[in-house]
Design an enzyme around this catalytic site. Structure first.
Site, mmCIF file in Angstrom:
data_model
loop_
_atom_site.group_PDB
_atom_site.id
_atom_site.type_symbol
_atom_site.label_atom_id
_atom_site.label_comp_id
_atom_site.label_asym_id
_atom_site.label_seq_id
_atom_site.Cartn_x
_atom_site.Cartn_y
_atom_site.Cartn_z
ATOM 1 N N VAL A 46 0.822 -1.213 0.000
ATOM 2 C CA VAL A 46 0.000 0.000 0.000
ATOM 3 C C VAL A 46 0.858 1.267 0.000
ATOM 4 O O VAL A 46 0.659 2.177 -0.800
ATOM 5 C CB VAL A 46 -0.963 -0.003 1.212
ATOM 6 C CG1 VAL A 46 -1.591 1.365 1.433
ATOM 7 C CG2 VAL A 46 -2.061 -1.035 0.990
ATOM 8 N N THR A 93 -5.374 -0.471 7.360
ATOM 9 C CA THR A 93 -6.709 -0.913 7.773
ATOM 10 C C THR A 93 -6.692 -1.095 9.287
ATOM 11 O O THR A 93 -5.984 -1.960 9.800
ATOM 12 C CB THR A 93 -7.062 -2.238 7.070
ATOM 13 O OG1 THR A 93 -6.998 -2.020 5.656
ATOM 14 C CG2 THR A 93 -8.446 -2.719 7.451
ATOM 15 N N PHE A 129 -8.428 1.093 -0.748
ATOM 16 C CA PHE A 129 -9.241 0.041 -1.360
ATOM 17 C C PHE A 129 -8.565 -0.611 -2.558
ATOM 18 O O PHE A 129 -9.192 -1.365 -3.279
ATOM 19 C CB PHE A 129 -10.605 0.616 -1.779
ATOM 20 C CG PHE A 129 -11.421 1.095 -0.606
ATOM 21 C CD1 PHE A 129 -12.195 0.196 0.127
ATOM 22 C CD2 PHE A 129 -11.385 2.418 -0.204
ATOM 23 C CE1 PHE A 129 -12.931 0.626 1.229
ATOM 24 C CE2 PHE A 129 -12.115 2.858 0.897
ATOM 25 C CZ PHE A 129 -12.889 1.956 1.616
ATOM 26 N N GLU A 173 -4.286 -5.721 -4.853
ATOM 27 C CA GLU A 173 -2.978 -6.172 -5.324
ATOM 28 C C GLU A 173 -3.148 -6.753 -6.717
ATOM 29 O O GLU A 173 -4.150 -7.394 -7.019
ATOM 30 C CB GLU A 173 -2.391 -7.225 -4.382
ATOM 31 C CG GLU A 173 -1.815 -6.599 -3.135
ATOM 32 C CD GLU A 173 -1.297 -7.628 -2.141
ATOM 33 O OE1 GLU A 173 -0.887 -8.720 -2.562
ATOM 34 O OE2 GLU A 173 -1.312 -7.317 -0.938
ATOM 35 N N LYS A 185 -13.956 0.406 5.662
ATOM 36 C CA LYS A 185 -12.984 -0.520 5.058
ATOM 37 C C LYS A 185 -13.290 -1.972 5.454
ATOM 38 O O LYS A 185 -13.283 -2.886 4.624
ATOM 39 C CB LYS A 185 -11.572 -0.119 5.502
ATOM 40 C CG LYS A 185 -10.477 -1.070 5.082
ATOM 41 C CD LYS A 185 -10.305 -1.125 3.570
ATOM 42 C CE LYS A 185 -9.412 -2.288 3.198
ATOM 43 N NZ LYS A 185 -9.257 -2.431 1.769
ATOM 44 N N CYS A 244 -5.507 -9.418 3.313
ATOM 45 C CA CYS A 244 -6.617 -8.568 3.769
ATOM 46 C C CYS A 244 -7.854 -9.340 4.234
ATOM 47 O O CYS A 244 -8.217 -9.256 5.405
ATOM 48 C CB CYS A 244 -6.988 -7.577 2.679
ATOM 49 S SG CYS A 244 -5.680 -6.371 2.400
ATOM 50 N N LYS A 292 -7.631 -11.606 7.501
ATOM 51 C CA LYS A 292 -7.362 -10.878 8.746
ATOM 52 C C LYS A 292 -8.439 -9.846 9.048
ATOM 53 O O LYS A 292 -8.767 -9.609 10.210
ATOM 54 C CB LYS A 292 -5.966 -10.243 8.712
ATOM 55 C CG LYS A 292 -5.869 -8.923 8.009
ATOM 56 C CD LYS A 292 -4.529 -8.255 8.252
ATOM 57 C CE LYS A 292 -4.339 -7.008 7.398
ATOM 58 N NZ LYS A 292 -5.291 -5.940 7.608
ATOM 59 N N LYS A 320 -3.409 -14.789 -5.403
ATOM 60 C CA LYS A 320 -4.219 -14.464 -6.589
ATOM 61 C C LYS A 320 -3.259 -14.073 -7.705
ATOM 62 O O LYS A 320 -2.065 -13.878 -7.460
ATOM 63 C CB LYS A 320 -5.233 -13.363 -6.297
ATOM 64 C CG LYS A 320 -4.635 -12.002 -6.003
ATOM 65 C CD LYS A 320 -5.762 -10.986 -5.918
ATOM 66 C CE LYS A 320 -5.244 -9.592 -5.665
ATOM 67 N NZ LYS A 320 -6.290 -8.601 -5.611
ATOM 68 N N ARG A 346 0.851 -14.277 1.387
ATOM 69 C CA ARG A 346 0.241 -14.224 2.717
ATOM 70 C C ARG A 346 -1.133 -14.905 2.674
ATOM 71 O O ARG A 346 -1.968 -14.590 1.849
ATOM 72 C CB ARG A 346 0.117 -12.764 3.185
ATOM 73 C CG ARG A 346 1.451 -12.170 3.567
ATOM 74 C CD ARG A 346 1.344 -10.724 4.004
ATOM 75 N NE ARG A 346 1.145 -9.815 2.901
ATOM 76 C CZ ARG A 346 1.128 -8.475 3.016
ATOM 77 N NH1 ARG A 346 1.296 -7.924 4.202
ATOM 78 N NH2 ARG A 346 0.952 -7.719 1.957
HETATM 79 N N1 LIG Z 1 -2.026 -5.229 0.569
HETATM 80 C C1 LIG Z 1 -3.221 -4.814 0.187
HETATM 81 O O1 LIG Z 1 -3.754 -5.209 -0.860
HETATM 82 C C2 LIG Z 1 -3.967 -3.806 1.017
HETATM 83 C C3 LIG Z 1 -5.080 -3.151 0.472
HETATM 84 C C4 LIG Z 1 -5.748 -2.224 1.262
HETATM 85 C C5 LIG Z 1 -5.345 -1.998 2.563
HETATM 86 N N2 LIG Z 1 -4.281 -2.661 3.074
HETATM 87 C C6 LIG Z 1 -3.870 -2.373 4.445
HETATM 88 O O2 LIG Z 1 -2.744 -1.508 4.371
HETATM 89 C C7 LIG Z 1 -1.837 -1.794 5.448
HETATM 90 C C8 LIG Z 1 -0.470 -2.139 4.883
HETATM 91 O O3 LIG Z 1 -0.576 -3.317 4.119
HETATM 92 P P1 LIG Z 1 0.591 -3.819 3.163
HETATM 93 O O4 LIG Z 1 0.063 -5.003 2.455
HETATM 94 O O5 LIG Z 1 1.112 -2.669 2.401
HETATM 95 O O6 LIG Z 1 1.677 -4.261 4.243
HETATM 96 P P2 LIG Z 1 3.208 -4.649 4.014
HETATM 97 O O7 LIG Z 1 3.532 -5.631 5.055
HETATM 98 O O8 LIG Z 1 3.428 -4.973 2.577
HETATM 99 O O9 LIG Z 1 3.985 -3.288 4.297
HETATM 100 C C9 LIG Z 1 4.084 -2.693 5.553
HETATM 101 C C10 LIG Z 1 5.450 -2.031 5.637
HETATM 102 O O10 LIG Z 1 5.521 -1.238 6.824
HETATM 103 C C11 LIG Z 1 6.845 -1.302 7.322
HETATM 104 N N3 LIG Z 1 6.837 -0.826 8.703
HETATM 105 C C12 LIG Z 1 6.395 -1.464 9.813
HETATM 106 N N4 LIG Z 1 6.521 -0.673 10.892
HETATM 107 C C13 LIG Z 1 7.047 0.502 10.451
HETATM 108 C C14 LIG Z 1 7.398 1.722 11.099
HETATM 109 N N5 LIG Z 1 7.197 1.913 12.397
HETATM 110 N N6 LIG Z 1 7.934 2.706 10.351
HETATM 111 C C15 LIG Z 1 8.127 2.528 9.024
HETATM 112 N N7 LIG Z 1 7.800 1.408 8.371
HETATM 113 C C16 LIG Z 1 7.254 0.397 9.071
HETATM 114 C C17 LIG Z 1 7.223 -2.744 7.120
HETATM 115 O O11 LIG Z 1 8.609 -2.943 7.165
HETATM 116 C C18 LIG Z 1 6.614 -3.021 5.740
HETATM 117 O O12 LIG Z 1 7.545 -2.757 4.707
HETATM 118 C C19 LIG Z 1 -2.481 -2.917 6.234
HETATM 119 O O13 LIG Z 1 -3.223 -2.376 7.281
HETATM 120 C C20 LIG Z 1 -3.402 -3.570 5.228
HETATM 121 O O14 LIG Z 1 -4.490 -4.219 5.836
HETATM 122 C C21 LIG Z 1 -3.578 -3.561 2.327
#
Ligand SMILES: NC(=O)c1ccc[n+]([C@@H]2O[C@H](COP(=O)([O-])OP(=O)(O)OC[C@H]3O[C@@H](n4cnc5c(N)ncnc54)[C@H](O)[C@@H]3O)[C@@H](O)[C@H]2O)c1
Length: 466
Positions: A11, A121, A155, A158, A214, A270, A273, A331, A338
């Site tokens: 994200v 989220t 929203f 991936e 969300k 997503c 969890k 997917k 994950r």
């Molecule tokens: N992946 C998706 O498709 C998607 C879609 C919508 C919403 N979200 C939500 O967005 C959020 C992030 O998801 P993601 O898939 O990008 O996660 P991710 O695990 O790919 O990325 C999170 C990043 O944050 C970094 N991080 C952790 N703590 C940190 C800190 N204190 N300072 C700086 N960096 C830090 C981690 O090292 C990691 O690189 C989640 O809450 C998820 O539910 C994800």
């Protein structure tokens, strides 16, 4: 505008790159130096179509930078996006430790007004916790800088994340009603104005409703999938074809066609969890979300439906059997493993003594890493997974082909070649990629999800077992 993105994962990185693309000056922070090193060396740590080019272009233009320097990241952005992970805690609730750590870092270093945007989220009430964490850090320093926390859940999907971010269906923005909240709202409104040029896409609401939206969206999508999976299992028993049923109901505009595909279960970072976290939120409020509890239970069961079909056809003991597995990522168009259904499916096949020859167009490196962890204490099982760089190479001498992810590259195989390569002509299709009669015409026995327990003899005659 000067923007900081905290967390450069799926994200954060997409958000940062897209905001840079429309002309903002973006600072991407991550605590993982490996990711930052890859980005600074011109690489991209994740697979997402179009992202590499976007980052390269904006790096060259000086609009995006990557760093682990927390103080510099807080100093940079007037708007600070929190886009860190919110993985499930042991009890299924969202683990907010990374969100709160990001908030504390902002409070530790900020000197002037900041808009803090929760993009991760997060459960209802998290903005208030973020606010409290920043306030605590400010008062520990004796600093009285002002800020406002807004909720702007993401929203994007991936595999289509750049497109989704650039052309959002909607932008949800939850702000406080007070003067600082209004100021924050105006700044974020200005930031997103280029995405609203065609028509207004932003939905303004209070912070708690934005946080809730969300979870409600993901819960609804997961519900549609589990609903169809449950019906598919019944279709198997009664001799109906769930694909025909899907078209029959999808044509009703009140229902629509999207998210009605049955398969071997939903996964990813997503849905599983977020469904669990919403159930936990209800729990904390002494409520039960009966529908979502069922959605989760159906999905857990669905991840083993393919294995049950395999066992029914080939027997309980699969030792000595070899399965060609096409697709590992949760997917298509992503390398994300994950909660991928491939993991429990492969684990169960290995537990029954089978070996696996797997192919995935982009997630094999990630799969190697993930399976090494999953089977850290079972070296024998781990040694029975091998990877091949082309789908066809998985087939030779395999007892069956098992489809787990619906990559485009798997959609029209040369069935005559598939049959010639397989030891026994069997396809277990966990994504209903193929038309059963087309496969049967090739003399291949076909097992889909909800295509009825129909077996096709090698001569192509149809044998329905209801
Ligand atoms: N992946 C998706 O498709 C998607 C879609 C919508 C919403 N979200 C939500 O967005 C959020 C992030 O998801 P993601 O898939 O990008 O996660 P991710 O695990 O790919 O990325 C999170 C990043 O944050 C970094 N991080 C952790 N703590 C940190 C800190 N204190 N300072 C700086 N960096 C830090 C981690 O090292 C990691 O690189 C989640 O809450 C998820 O539910 C994800």
């Amino acid at each position: 505008m000067k923007i900081t993105i905290i967390g450069t994962g799926y994200v954060g990185l997409v958000t940062g790159a897209c905001l840079a693309e429309i002309g903002n000056d973006v600072f991407c922070l991550d605590v993982d130096p490996r990711k930052i090193d890859i980005l600074n060396a011109g690489g991209v740590p994740i697979h997402e179509p179009g992202l590499q080019e976007l980052i390269a272009r904006n790096r060259a233009a000086g609009r995006i930078q990557f760093s682990t320097d927390v103080a510099a990241s807080v100093a940079h952005g007037d708007v600070q996006f929190i886009a860190v992970g919110t993985p499930p805690d042991e009890d299924g609730s969202a683990d907010l430790q990374y969100v709160i750590a990001a908030a504390r870092a902002i409070g530790k270093h900020m000197t002037g007004f900041k808009v803090v945007v929760d993009k991760s989220t997060v459960p209802v009430g998290t903005a208030a916790r973020v606010q409290a964490a920043i306030r605590e850090e400010l008062s520990a320093r004796g600093v009285s800088a002002t800020f406002s926390v807004v909720s702007n859940p993401e929203f994007l999907k991936e595999g289509a994340a750049v497109d989704d971010f650039m052309r959002p269906d909607r932008i949800v923005l939850g702000c406080d009603d007070d003067a600082l909240g209004q100021k924050a709202r105006e700044m974020v409104k200005r930031l997103y104005a280029p995405f609203n040029r065609n028509h207004e896409r932003t939905l303004y609401m209070d912070v708690r409703s934005a946080e809730f939206t969300k979870y409600a969206a993901n819960a609804m999508l997961a519900t549609r999938i589990s609903f169809m999976n449950e019906l598919a299992n019944l279709a198997d028993c009664v001799g109906a074809d769930i694909e025909a049923v899907r078209r029959g109901i999808g044509s009703d505009p009140r229902i629509g066609y999207d998210f009605l595909y049955s398969g071997c279960g939903y996964g990813g970072s997503c849905f599983p969890k977020d469904v669990q976290a919403l159930i936990r939120t209800a729990d904390e409020n002494e409520q039960r979300l009966h529908i979502l509890e069922a959605v989760e239970a159906v999905n857990e069961n669905q991840k083993q439906v393919l294995v049950r079909k395999i066992v029914k056809r080939l027997g309980n003991d699969l030792s000595g059997k070899r399965f060609a597995v096409w697709g590992l990522a949760f997917k298509p168009n992503t390398d994300d493993m994950r909660a991928a259904p491939s993991r429990p499916i492969i684990a169960e096949l290995l537990a029954r003594g089978a070996s696996i020859v797997a192919h995935d167009p982009v997630s094999m490196e990630e799969a190697r890493r993930v399976f090494a962890l999953d089977f850290a204490d079972q070296p024998d099982a781990l040694s029975r997974i091998t990877y091949v760089d082309e789908p066809r190479k998985a087939l030779a001498g395999a007892d069956a082909l098992v489809i787990v992810t619906e990559w485009k590259a798997f959609k029209s195989p040369d069935f005559a070649y598939v049959k010639a390569q397989l030891k026994t002509p069997l396809i277990f299709d966990g994504r209903n990629l193929y038309d059963p009669s087309t496969v049967a015409e090739q003399g291949i026995e076909y097992f889909g999800i909800g295509r009825s327990e129909t077996t096709f003899s090698q001569e192509g005659s149809v044998n329905v077992v209801a």
